[in-house]
Design an enzyme around this catalytic site. Sequence first.
Site, mmCIF file in Angstrom:
data_model
loop_
_atom_site.group_PDB
_atom_site.id
_atom_site.type_symbol
_atom_site.label_atom_id
_atom_site.label_comp_id
_atom_site.label_asym_id
_atom_site.label_seq_id
_atom_site.Cartn_x
_atom_site.Cartn_y
_atom_site.Cartn_z
ATOM 1 N N LEU A 242 53.409 -15.790 71.751
ATOM 2 C CA LEU A 242 52.878 -15.692 73.115
ATOM 3 C C LEU A 242 53.589 -16.695 74.011
ATOM 4 O O LEU A 242 53.439 -17.899 73.851
ATOM 5 C CB LEU A 242 51.369 -15.943 73.112
ATOM 6 C CG LEU A 242 50.639 -15.786 74.447
ATOM 7 C CD1 LEU A 242 50.900 -14.433 75.079
ATOM 8 C CD2 LEU A 242 49.144 -15.987 74.242
ATOM 9 N N HIS A 243 54.371 -16.184 74.955
ATOM 10 C CA HIS A 243 55.138 -17.021 75.882
ATOM 11 C C HIS A 243 55.144 -16.344 77.247
ATOM 12 O O HIS A 243 54.464 -15.346 77.447
ATOM 13 C CB HIS A 243 56.558 -17.248 75.348
ATOM 14 C CG HIS A 243 57.295 -15.970 75.079
ATOM 15 N ND1 HIS A 243 58.003 -15.310 76.040
ATOM 16 C CD2 HIS A 243 57.383 -15.222 73.949
ATOM 17 C CE1 HIS A 243 58.526 -14.205 75.513
ATOM 18 N NE2 HIS A 243 58.158 -14.130 74.250
ATOM 19 N N GLY A 244 55.901 -16.869 78.177
ATOM 20 C CA GLY A 244 55.877 -16.402 79.565
ATOM 21 C C GLY A 244 56.076 -14.908 79.754
ATOM 22 O O GLY A 244 55.338 -14.273 80.499
ATOM 23 N N ASP B 48 57.801 -10.705 68.027
ATOM 24 C CA ASP B 48 58.435 -11.694 68.898
ATOM 25 C C ASP B 48 58.346 -13.047 68.205
ATOM 26 O O ASP B 48 57.261 -13.598 68.050
ATOM 27 C CB ASP B 48 57.722 -11.739 70.252
ATOM 28 C CG ASP B 48 58.504 -12.496 71.309
ATOM 29 O OD1 ASP B 48 59.132 -13.520 70.970
ATOM 30 O OD2 ASP B 48 58.485 -12.064 72.475
ATOM 31 N N ALA C 171 52.982 -13.149 78.355
ATOM 32 C CA ALA C 171 51.789 -13.454 79.156
ATOM 33 C C ALA C 171 51.859 -12.835 80.543
ATOM 34 O O ALA C 171 50.842 -12.434 81.099
ATOM 35 C CB ALA C 171 51.609 -14.970 79.257
#
Length: 167
Positions: free
Chosen positions: A15-17, A11, A20
Site C-alpha cells: 500500500l503506497h501512493g 505489488d 492509495a
Amino acid sequence: MTMDIRLARVDSRLLHGQVATFWTHAVRPNRIMVVSDTVAKDNLRKTLITQVAPPGVRANVVTVNKMIRAYFDSRFDSFNTLLLTENVGDMVRLAEGGIDFSKIGINIGSVAYADGMTMVTEAIAMNPEIAKQVRILTQDFHLNVYAQKVPAEKKIEMTGLLEKKNF
C-alpha cells in the site's frame, strides 16, 4: 455470497501512493486487504500500512489463510475489497484456496528487482520461479494476468511479456 474483490494486485511495495490514490479512486473499495504472512507478523509494517489508507477506506493486514477464511465468511460479504499481495506466490495460494479471481483477473503492479532477475517492464522483474507462478494463474486457473501500473495505463498481458523475455 462472498466478499466482493474489486481488484487483486501484486505489488512488492503493497500500500503506497499509487494504490492509495489512483486505484482506490478507480475501484472504490471500502476495505483494503493486505495479504502477507510476513507483514502480518511485523507490527511496525502493519501499523504503517493501516495508517496510509485513504479516508473512508479501512486497511487490514492478514495472513493468506486468514484471507481465504474471510472470503468465504458471510460476515465479510459487505467488503468491497482491494486485495494486495507483495508477490505472485501469495496470489497462487489464494487461488488454490478457492478465491475466485475469474471476473477481475490478477493485476501485476510491481515486482521488485533482485539479483538474477530480468526486468519485463519498468516496474516488474521476473525470474523462472515467478514466471512459473504466473503460468499457474493463467493456465491452471484460467485467469487474466496483466501488467498495469495505474488505471489510466493500458493492460498488458503477462504471458506476452514472459514470451518476449524467453520465460
